[in-house]
Design a protein around this motif. Structure first.
Motif, PDB file in Angstrom:
ATOM      1  N   GLY A 199      12.423 -36.091   5.857  1.00 19.79           N
ATOM      2  CA  GLY A 199      11.350 -35.238   6.388  1.00 19.79           C
ATOM      3  C   GLY A 199      11.706 -33.767   6.254  1.00 19.79           C
ATOM      4  O   GLY A 199      12.359 -33.362   5.293  1.00 19.79           O
ATOM      5  N   PRO A 200      11.329 -32.936   7.272  1.00 17.58           N
ATOM      6  CA  PRO A 200      11.506 -31.482   7.129  1.00 17.58           C
ATOM      7  C   PRO A 200      12.961 -31.059   6.968  1.00 17.58           C
ATOM      8  O   PRO A 200      13.262 -29.994   6.441  1.00 17.58           O
ATOM      9  N   GLY A 201      13.892 -31.899   7.400  1.00 17.37           N
ATOM     10  CA  GLY A 201      15.314 -31.540   7.337  1.00 17.37           C
ATOM     11  C   GLY A 201      15.936 -31.731   5.966  1.00 17.37           C
ATOM     12  O   GLY A 201      17.035 -31.233   5.701  1.00 17.37           O
TER      13      GLY A 201
ATOM     14  N   VAL B  69      16.267 -20.209  13.854  1.00 19.79           N
ATOM     15  CA  VAL B  69      15.115 -20.465  12.986  1.00 19.79           C
ATOM     16  C   VAL B  69      14.778 -21.941  13.063  1.00 19.79           C
ATOM     17  O   VAL B  69      15.518 -22.793  12.556  1.00 19.79           O
ATOM     18  N   GLU B  70      13.693 -22.235  13.731  1.00 24.47           N
ATOM     19  CA  GLU B  70      13.272 -23.623  13.959  1.00 24.47           C
ATOM     20  C   GLU B  70      11.883 -23.807  13.326  1.00 24.47           C
ATOM     21  O   GLU B  70      11.003 -22.976  13.508  1.00 24.47           O
ATOM     22  N   ILE B  71      11.727 -24.895  12.600  1.00 24.31           N
ATOM     23  CA  ILE B  71      10.457 -25.086  11.880  1.00 24.31           C
ATOM     24  C   ILE B  71       9.306 -25.488  12.802  1.00 24.31           C
ATOM     25  O   ILE B  71       8.134 -25.212  12.512  1.00 24.31           O
ATOM     26  N   ASP B  72       9.652 -26.124  13.923  1.00 24.47           N
ATOM     27  CA  ASP B  72       8.614 -26.757  14.741  1.00 24.47           C
ATOM     28  C   ASP B  72       8.557 -26.118  16.136  1.00 24.47           C
ATOM     29  O   ASP B  72       9.381 -26.439  17.002  1.00 24.47           O
ATOM     30  N   ALA B  73       7.575 -25.252  16.344  1.00 23.23           N
ATOM     31  CA  ALA B  73       7.447 -24.565  17.640  1.00 23.23           C
ATOM     32  C   ALA B  73       7.277 -25.576  18.771  1.00 23.23           C
ATOM     33  O   ALA B  73       7.702 -25.333  19.912  1.00 23.23           O
TER      34      ALA B  73
ATOM     35  N   ALA C 148      13.719 -38.181  20.565  1.00 24.61           N
ATOM     36  CA  ALA C 148      13.680 -38.743  19.211  1.00 24.61           C
ATOM     37  C   ALA C 148      12.615 -38.000  18.408  1.00 24.61           C
ATOM     38  O   ALA C 148      11.523 -37.714  18.909  1.00 24.61           O
ATOM     39  N   LEU C 149      12.959 -37.645  17.175  1.00 24.73           N
ATOM     40  CA  LEU C 149      11.990 -37.042  16.245  1.00 24.73           C
ATOM     41  C   LEU C 149      11.850 -38.003  15.085  1.00 24.73           C
ATOM     42  O   LEU C 149      12.869 -38.406  14.484  1.00 24.73           O
ATOM     43  N   ASP C 150      10.636 -38.370  14.738  1.00 27.97           N
ATOM     44  CA  ASP C 150      10.389 -39.350  13.680  1.00 27.97           C
ATOM     45  C   ASP C 150      11.301 -40.565  13.843  1.00 27.97           C
ATOM     46  O   ASP C 150      11.946 -41.032  12.890  1.00 27.97           O
TER      47      ASP C 150
ATOM     48  N   ILE D 103      24.157 -25.045  11.156  1.00 29.49           N
ATOM     49  CA  ILE D 103      23.007 -25.858  10.753  1.00 29.49           C
ATOM     50  C   ILE D 103      22.912 -27.036  11.715  1.00 29.49           C
ATOM     51  O   ILE D 103      23.651 -28.019  11.614  1.00 29.49           O
ATOM     52  N   ASP D 104      21.987 -26.913  12.669  1.00 29.14           N
ATOM     53  CA  ASP D 104      21.779 -27.949  13.695  1.00 29.14           C
ATOM     54  C   ASP D 104      20.490 -28.673  13.330  1.00 29.14           C
ATOM     55  O   ASP D 104      19.455 -28.505  13.972  1.00 29.14           O
ATOM     56  N   SER D 105      20.582 -29.462  12.283  1.00 30.10           N
ATOM     57  CA  SER D 105      19.365 -30.007  11.667  1.00 30.10           C
ATOM     58  C   SER D 105      19.144 -31.471  12.018  1.00 30.10           C
ATOM     59  O   SER D 105      20.048 -32.153  12.505  1.00 30.10           O
ATOM     60  N   THR D 106      17.967 -31.936  11.699  1.00 30.57           N
ATOM     61  CA  THR D 106      17.700 -33.366  11.667  1.00 30.57           C
ATOM     62  C   THR D 106      18.449 -33.934  10.452  1.00 30.57           C
ATOM     63  O   THR D 106      19.081 -33.196   9.699  1.00 30.57           O
TER      64      THR D 106
ATOM     65  N   THR E  18      27.947 -27.348   9.677  1.00 35.02           N
ATOM     66  CA  THR E  18      26.737 -28.154   9.490  1.00 35.02           C
ATOM     67  C   THR E  18      26.849 -29.492  10.213  1.00 35.02           C
ATOM     68  O   THR E  18      27.947 -30.061  10.308  1.00 35.02           O
ATOM     69  N   GLN E  19      25.721 -30.013  10.655  1.00 35.00           N
ATOM     70  CA  GLN E  19      25.692 -31.398  11.171  1.00 35.00           C
ATOM     71  C   GLN E  19      25.575 -32.268   9.940  1.00 35.00           C
ATOM     72  O   GLN E  19      24.698 -32.112   9.122  1.00 35.00           O
ATOM     73  N   ASN E  20      26.560 -33.165   9.763  1.00 40.84           N
ATOM     74  CA  ASN E  20      26.588 -33.955   8.537  1.00 40.84           C
ATOM     75  C   ASN E  20      26.635 -35.465   8.745  1.00 40.84           C
ATOM     76  O   ASN E  20      27.162 -36.200   7.899  1.00 40.84           O
TER      77      ASN E  20
ATOM     78  N   ASP F 155      10.533 -22.244   8.239  1.00 39.65           N
ATOM     79  CA  ASP F 155      11.429 -23.163   7.546  1.00 39.65           C
ATOM     80  C   ASP F 155      12.748 -22.430   7.305  1.00 39.65           C
ATOM     81  O   ASP F 155      12.751 -21.296   6.785  1.00 39.65           O
ATOM     82  N   GLY F 156      13.862 -23.073   7.664  1.00 36.70           N
ATOM     83  CA  GLY F 156      15.176 -22.448   7.508  1.00 36.70           C
ATOM     84  C   GLY F 156      15.460 -22.035   6.068  1.00 36.70           C
ATOM     85  O   GLY F 156      16.128 -21.026   5.826  1.00 36.70           O
ATOM     86  N   VAL F 157      14.966 -22.816   5.119  1.00 32.62           N
ATOM     87  CA  VAL F 157      15.201 -22.515   3.704  1.00 32.62           C
ATOM     88  C   VAL F 157      14.576 -21.172   3.337  1.00 32.62           C
ATOM     89  O   VAL F 157      15.200 -20.340   2.675  1.00 32.62           O
TER      90      VAL F 157
ATOM     91  N   ILE G  74      21.336 -19.840  13.950  1.00 29.26           N
ATOM     92  CA  ILE G  74      21.207 -21.288  14.130  1.00 29.26           C
ATOM     93  C   ILE G  74      19.978 -21.717  13.346  1.00 29.26           C
ATOM     94  O   ILE G  74      18.889 -21.162  13.551  1.00 29.26           O
ATOM     95  N   VAL G  75      20.137 -22.687  12.450  1.00 25.02           N
ATOM     96  CA  VAL G  75      18.978 -23.223  11.725  1.00 25.02           C
ATOM     97  C   VAL G  75      18.666 -24.588  12.323  1.00 25.02           C
ATOM     98  O   VAL G  75      19.535 -25.465  12.371  1.00 25.02           O
ATOM     99  N   GLY G  76      17.438 -24.786  12.786  1.00 19.67           N
ATOM    100  CA  GLY G  76      17.059 -26.008  13.516  1.00 19.67           C
ATOM    101  C   GLY G  76      17.325 -25.785  14.992  1.00 19.67           C
ATOM    102  O   GLY G  76      17.008 -24.716  15.533  1.00 19.67           O
ATOM    103  N   GLY G  77      17.910 -26.817  15.638  1.00 15.68           N
ATOM    104  CA  GLY G  77      18.366 -26.630  17.029  1.00 15.68           C
ATOM    105  C   GLY G  77      17.275 -26.478  18.061  1.00 15.68           C
ATOM    106  O   GLY G  77      17.502 -25.913  19.134  1.00 15.68           O
ATOM    107  N   GLY G  78      16.067 -26.996  17.772  1.00 11.23           N
ATOM    108  CA  GLY G  78      14.903 -26.780  18.639  1.00 11.23           C
ATOM    109  C   GLY G  78      15.082 -27.177  20.091  1.00 11.23           C
ATOM    110  O   GLY G  78      14.400 -26.637  20.964  1.00 11.23           O
ATOM    111  N   ASP G  79      16.003 -28.104  20.373  1.00 14.96           N
ATOM    112  CA  ASP G  79      16.192 -28.521  21.767  1.00 14.96           C
ATOM    113  C   ASP G  79      16.905 -27.451  22.601  1.00 14.96           C
ATOM    114  O   ASP G  79      16.941 -27.537  23.823  1.00 14.96           O
TER     115      ASP G  79
ATOM    116  N   HIS H 179       4.686 -31.150  12.561  1.00 14.70           N
ATOM    117  CA  HIS H 179       5.730 -31.529  11.596  1.00 14.70           C
ATOM    118  C   HIS H 179       6.318 -32.915  11.790  1.00 14.70           C
ATOM    119  O   HIS H 179       6.858 -33.505  10.870  1.00 14.70           O
ATOM    120  N   GLN H 180       6.326 -33.437  13.049  1.00 13.19           N
ATOM    121  CA  GLN H 180       7.018 -34.694  13.293  1.00 13.19           C
ATOM    122  C   GLN H 180       6.512 -35.373  14.568  1.00 13.19           C
ATOM    123  O   GLN H 180       5.752 -34.804  15.339  1.00 13.19           O
ATOM    124  N   HIS H 181       6.986 -36.608  14.764  1.00 11.70           N
ATOM    125  CA  HIS H 181       6.595 -37.408  15.922  1.00 11.70           C
ATOM    126  C   HIS H 181       7.659 -37.241  17.021  1.00 11.70           C
ATOM    127  O   HIS H 181       8.827 -37.537  16.795  1.00 11.70           O
TER     128      HIS H 181
END
Ligand code: SAM
Length: 287
Positions: free
Chosen positions: A162-164, A105-109, A46-48, A155-158, A188-190, A138-140, A81-86, A30-32
């Motif tokens: 991109g995916p966020g 729920v994290e999109i990127d294992a 850092a992601l993307d 919502i602990d998102s990017t 939400t992280q805004n 995907d959280g959606v 928690i949506v996102g929050g992969g760390d 999903h990302q770099h």
């Protein structure tokens, strides 16, 4: 050999970090992902090309998005928690013994696997906690389809790139409302309002169509450059964000949690908005 890592988030402004050591630099599905060590911030992810978390200041962000709504609500048992992969948010939420179950729920294992290997300073052993239900999706899609109900959604998102991007839409917030239990709270992280005003004003406009009490609160996180960052707050009960100081202090003491940023005083003060941010989120300036 050291190198400089430049953040690519804003079109006409950037910050760069000395990477004394690059520990990882690779593409996931999903990302770099890049992990490096900076003398001031410690390990930084850092992601993307956008800084996500840093060992040195993650406590500010994670404490304010976890403890503030849990202690404001006062009876949170089930958390999404949506996102929050760390894993940093997960770790803070799980510090509350009153929390019975956390669905993350994290999109990127790859991010969660990576955190378990390289970011134990941030996630500790949270991924091994039996109260965790980790969903890779995907959280959606998750919030649109689940029958579960949560007292708190974080919502602990990017950022909305991109995916966020989908996590900042009216439809997503509507689905979140649909899976909140009666009296539940969405936070939400805004982003940093000075640099990302549209992100904040759009999110709050969408939420206002769905919830009776919508605002934001602030904390300054040094690695999210550009001034204080904003956290969106949405619920149907305005009292949840401003319990009496005595109640908040009792809840905090009863939790037994040690913090480095959050206090009941900081909690209540965080909702005081400077004029430029109050104007940014005011209803009559919205289109
Ligand atoms: N604290 C960070 C910040 O303020 O930038 C966010 C950290 S956390 C690493 C963000 C996570 O959101 C990433 O792991 C990313 O994979 C995840 N993510 C992005 N889009 C997503 C989506 N649509 N559904 C679920 N997770 C998503």
């Amino acid at each position: 050999m050291s190198r400089w890592i430049e953040e690519a988030l804003h079109g006409d402004f950037c910050s760069r970090y000395l990477a004394e050591k690059v520990l990882y630099d690779n593409e996931s599905e999903h990302q770099h992902l890049v992990l490096f060590e900076n003398p001031t911030f410690g390990r930084m992810l850092a992601l993307d090309n956008v800084i996500q978390t840093a060992e040195g200041d993650e406590f500010i962000y994670h404490e304010m998005l976890a403890h503030l709504p849990i202690l404001g609500h006062g009876a949170v048992r089930r958390v999404l928690i949506v996102g929050g992969g760390d894993g940093g948010m997960l770790e803070e939420v799980l510090k509350h013994s009153s929390v019975e179950q956390v669905t993350m729920v994290e999109i990127d294992a790859a991010v969660t696997e990576f955190a378990k290997e390289h970011l134990r300073g941030i996630c500790g052993d949270a991924f091994e906690d039996p109260r965790l239900n980790l969903v890779i999706a995907d959280g959606v899609d998750f919030v649109a389809g689940t029958k579960e109900r949560f007292d708190l959604i974080i919502i602990d998102s990017t950022d909305p790139i991109g995916p966020g991007e989908v996590l900042f839409t009216q439809g997503f917030y509507a689905s979140c409302k649909g899976c909140l239990a009666q009296g539940g709270v969405l936070v939400t992280q805004n982003g940093v309002p000075f640099l990302q005003s549209d992100e904040l004003s759009n999110s709050l406009r969408f939420m206002r169509r769905l919830f009776a009490d919508v605002t934001c609160y602030l904390a300054t996180v040094p690695s999210y450059v550009g001034g204080p960052m904003a956290f969106g707050w949405a619920s149907d009960d305005p009292e949840l964000r401003r319990p009496p100081m005595e109640t908040l202090s009792d809840r905090f003491a009863a939790s037994g949690i040690k913090t480095r940023y959050y206090t009941p005083e900081v909690h209540l003060a965080a909702f005081a908005l400077p004029v430029y941010i109050a104007e940014m989120i005011a209803e009559d300036t919205e289109t």
